[in-house]
Design a protein around this motif. Structure first.
Motif, short mmCIF file in Angstrom:
data_model
loop_
_atom_site.label_atom_id
_atom_site.label_comp_id
_atom_site.label_asym_id
_atom_site.label_seq_id
_atom_site.Cartn_x
_atom_site.Cartn_y
_atom_site.Cartn_z
N PRO A 140 0.84 -1.20 0.00
CA PRO A 140 0.00 0.00 0.00
C PRO A 140 0.87 1.25 0.00
CG PRO A 140 -0.70 -1.56 1.69
CD PRO A 140 0.61 -2.05 1.19
N GLU A 141 0.40 2.29 -0.65
CA GLU A 141 1.14 3.55 -0.70
C GLU A 141 0.97 4.30 0.62
OE1 GLU A 141 1.34 7.68 -3.34
OE2 GLU A 141 0.06 6.00 -3.95
N ALA A 142 2.07 4.80 1.16
CA ALA A 142 2.03 5.55 2.41
C ALA A 142 1.44 6.94 2.17
CB ALA A 142 3.43 5.68 3.00
N LYS A 182 -3.79 13.40 6.38
CA LYS A 182 -4.63 13.07 5.22
C LYS A 182 -5.48 11.83 5.50
CE LYS A 182 -4.47 12.23 0.24
NZ LYS A 182 -3.60 12.06 -0.96
N ARG A 183 -4.89 10.82 6.14
CA ARG A 183 -5.64 9.61 6.47
C ARG A 183 -6.78 9.95 7.45
NH1 ARG A 183 -4.33 4.43 6.11
NH2 ARG A 183 -3.77 5.14 4.01
N LEU A 184 -6.53 10.86 8.36
CA LEU A 184 -7.55 11.24 9.33
C LEU A 184 -8.74 11.90 8.62
CD1 LEU A 184 -7.23 10.76 12.40
CD2 LEU A 184 -6.99 13.23 12.66
N VAL A 227 1.63 6.72 7.13
CA VAL A 227 0.91 5.53 7.55
C VAL A 227 0.47 4.76 6.30
CG1 VAL A 227 0.09 6.45 9.75
CG2 VAL A 227 -1.27 6.82 7.69
N THR A 228 0.35 3.45 6.48
CA THR A 228 -0.14 2.59 5.38
C THR A 228 -1.32 1.78 5.89
OG1 THR A 228 1.57 0.95 5.98
CG2 THR A 228 2.08 2.47 4.17
N THR A 229 -1.04 0.60 6.47
CA THR A 229 -2.12 -0.27 6.96
C THR A 229 -2.33 -0.19 8.46
OG1 THR A 229 -0.55 -2.11 7.22
CG2 THR A 229 -1.68 -1.89 5.08
N GLU A 230 -1.63 0.72 9.14
CA GLU A 230 -1.78 0.83 10.59
C GLU A 230 -3.20 1.25 10.97
OE1 GLU A 230 2.48 1.99 9.57
OE2 GLU A 230 0.47 2.41 8.80
N GLN A 231 -3.59 0.86 12.18
CA GLN A 231 -4.90 1.27 12.69
C GLN A 231 -4.80 2.69 13.23
OE1 GLN A 231 -6.43 -1.07 15.93
NE2 GLN A 231 -8.38 0.02 16.01
N VAL A 232 -5.62 3.60 12.70
CA VAL A 232 -5.64 5.00 13.12
C VAL A 232 -6.91 5.23 13.94
CG1 VAL A 232 -5.72 7.40 12.35
CG2 VAL A 232 -4.30 5.73 11.12
N GLU A 233 -6.72 5.77 15.14
CA GLU A 233 -7.83 5.94 16.07
C GLU A 233 -7.91 7.39 16.53
OE1 GLU A 233 -9.07 4.32 20.56
OE2 GLU A 233 -7.22 3.65 19.57
N LEU A 234 -9.09 7.97 16.48
CA LEU A 234 -9.35 9.30 17.03
C LEU A 234 -9.97 9.12 18.41
CD1 LEU A 234 -9.33 12.39 16.56
CD2 LEU A 234 -11.64 12.16 15.60
N LEU A 235 -9.30 9.60 19.45
CA LEU A 235 -9.72 9.33 20.81
C LEU A 235 -11.02 10.05 21.16
CD1 LEU A 235 -6.27 9.56 22.65
CD2 LEU A 235 -7.46 7.53 21.80
#
Length: 233
Positions: free
Chosen positions: A3-5, A10-12, A46-54
């Motif tokens: 996957p492209e980083a 931007k991911r958020l 980031v690529t496949t990491e889990q991104v979490e907004l608290l």
């Protein structure tokens, strides 16, 4: 194909339907985790990491931090600042403030202690706090313990007070055979050492217990805690 980083901000935007500016603010304010770890840099790839907004995430600006540190003797300002890290935070810090990496940037020491002294030191990245303490140092009551050798009598106490040239509100008393406690306004640690010497006492150790209304409160040596946002010196 891997996957492209992409940048974390931007991911958020993609995940939580917010603006790029809001995304940056969430990240810089410590409200975003990547694979369970808080990340404060919007440019983090980031690529496949889990991104979490608290939960409770806000975009309002985070206040600059002020810390209370228990300085051992034999430590200069550079060594003190190098020790203010997440690893030396008091484990039961009750300030209610969240630990953020941005709190450890551009720190300064207000009302420093001499190399030989130990006890309460204020470290802050807030220029307003630094200016307030420096400008009002003589109006804030300081409390010290002084270990000395020499004559233990009321005449000696009176001579220390006379050398300090402070008002009648300054209090001085013997806590033990070799320990004086001094609390008052209008003098600093260097003046107290000079006053004790003028009274025929040799200062063996000097410990600051309190500045204004803020005390050490059993803070272990070499550790720090945040000054709560509603606390006042």
């Amino acid at each position: 194909m891997s996957p492209e980083a992409v940048r974390l901000d931007k991911r958020l935007v993609e995940l939580f339907d917010c603006s790029r500016g809001q995304a940056r603010q969430y990240i810089e304010n410590g409200w975003v985790k990547v694979d369970g770890v808080v990340v404060e840099q919007p440019q983090t790839p980031v690529t496949t990491e889990q991104v979490e907004l608290l939960e409770g995430a806000r975009t309002d600006a985070i206040e600059q931090a002020t810390m209370i540190f228990n300085k051992p003797s034999g430590m200069d300002p550079g060594q003190i600042l190098a020790l203010i890290t997440p690893a030396t935070q008091r484990s039961d810090d009750s300030s209610g403030l969240r630990l953020l990496q941005r709190h450890f940037h551009q720190m300064q020491i207000a009302m420093p202690l001499p190399y030989i002294a130990n006890g309460l030191v204020v470290v802050s990245q807030d220029g307003r706090m630094i200016s307030h303490l420096r400008e009002n140092a003589r109006q804030l009551e300081n409390e010290f313990e002084v270990d000395v050798t020499g004559p233990r009598d009321t005449w000696t106490q009176g001579k220390v007070l006379a050398s300090l040239r402070t008002g009648p509100a300054t209090k001085i008393s013997w806590q033990s055979e070799q320990r004086l406690r001094v609390a008052g306004k209008g003098f600093d640690s260097a003046a107290l050492i000079t006053a004790c010497t003028a009274a025929g006492l040799k200062v063996v150790a000097l410990r600051r217990l309190r500045i204004g209304r803020i005390g050490l409160s059993k803070l272990p040596p070499l550790q720090w805690h945040y000054l709560p946002s509603d606390a006042r010196f």
